[in-house]
Motif scaffolding. Structure first.
Motif, mmCIF file in Angstrom:
data_model
loop_
_atom_site.group_PDB
_atom_site.id
_atom_site.type_symbol
_atom_site.label_atom_id
_atom_site.label_comp_id
_atom_site.label_asym_id
_atom_site.label_seq_id
_atom_site.Cartn_x
_atom_site.Cartn_y
_atom_site.Cartn_z
ATOM 1 N N THR A 157 48.793 45.875 32.117
ATOM 2 C CA THR A 157 48.161 46.296 33.365
ATOM 3 C C THR A 157 47.245 45.210 33.907
ATOM 4 N N GLU A 158 46.527 44.527 33.022
ATOM 5 C CA GLU A 158 45.631 43.458 33.468
ATOM 6 C C GLU A 158 46.410 42.325 34.131
ATOM 7 N N ASN A 162 47.502 43.538 37.547
ATOM 8 C CA ASN A 162 46.358 43.574 38.455
ATOM 9 C C ASN A 162 45.945 42.174 38.901
ATOM 10 N N SER A 163 46.011 41.197 38.000
ATOM 11 C CA SER A 163 45.628 39.837 38.374
ATOM 12 C C SER A 163 46.656 39.213 39.324
ATOM 13 N N GLN A 181 48.155 40.913 41.689
ATOM 14 C CA GLN A 181 48.195 41.737 42.899
ATOM 15 C C GLN A 181 48.004 40.943 44.194
#
Length: 151
Positions: free
Chosen positions: A2-3, A6-7, A9
């Motif tokens: 997920t990280e 998200n990075s 995005q």
């Protein structure tokens, strides 16, 4: 996982903006200049200059699509593009039938919602908006912050 997503995005959003803006601009260019198959329903031709609403919609598509592709004035250009596609859906397609697949309004609906998303998210990565904002922030900092201090 997920990280990492998200990075990434801002980059995914930037690529989304570029693709949607470019496809939109090319759609308008086809209607005005007769390229890439020309305007719909004209057998590869162009729309007559000044005809309502098609020619004006094509101008909005070229201008707003180009601005969105470049990431320049993204929110305002996306707002205009979203509104023009909402207008196209409700005035041109909806009277034919209720659903987008029934009335041929799928592209108008998808463009309208895609541009509305960009109104709220901004340009993401790779946009000129970000570049200009970064330069403005650098210029507005006091001189003491710009020069490194030796320790």
């Amino acid at each position: 996982m997920t990280e990492r997503l998200n990075s990434a995005q801002p980059y995914a959003l930037g690529l989304f903006r570029i693709v949607v803006g470019l496809v939109f601009a090319l759609h308008g260019a086809a209607s005005i200049f007769g390229i890439l198959g020309g305007a719909a329903g004209t057998n590869g031709g162009t729309l007559d200059s000044g005809t309502w609403p098609g020619w004006y919609a094509a101008v909005i598509q070229v201008v707003a699509g180009t601005l969105v592709t470049l990431g320049l004035g993204t929110r305002a250009a996306a707002f205009l593009a979203s509104g023009s596609m909402a207008y196209a859906y409700f005035k041109v397609h909806a009277p034919i039938g209720l659903g987008p697949s029934e009335n041929g309004g799928e592209p108008a609906a998808l463009f309208s919602w895609a541009f509305l998303l960009l109104v709220f998210t901004g340009s993401g990565a790779f946009g000129l908006d970000r570049l200009f904002a970064r330069r403005a922030a650098t210029r507005s900092r006091p001189a003491a912050e710009k020069t490194p201090v030796a320790a």
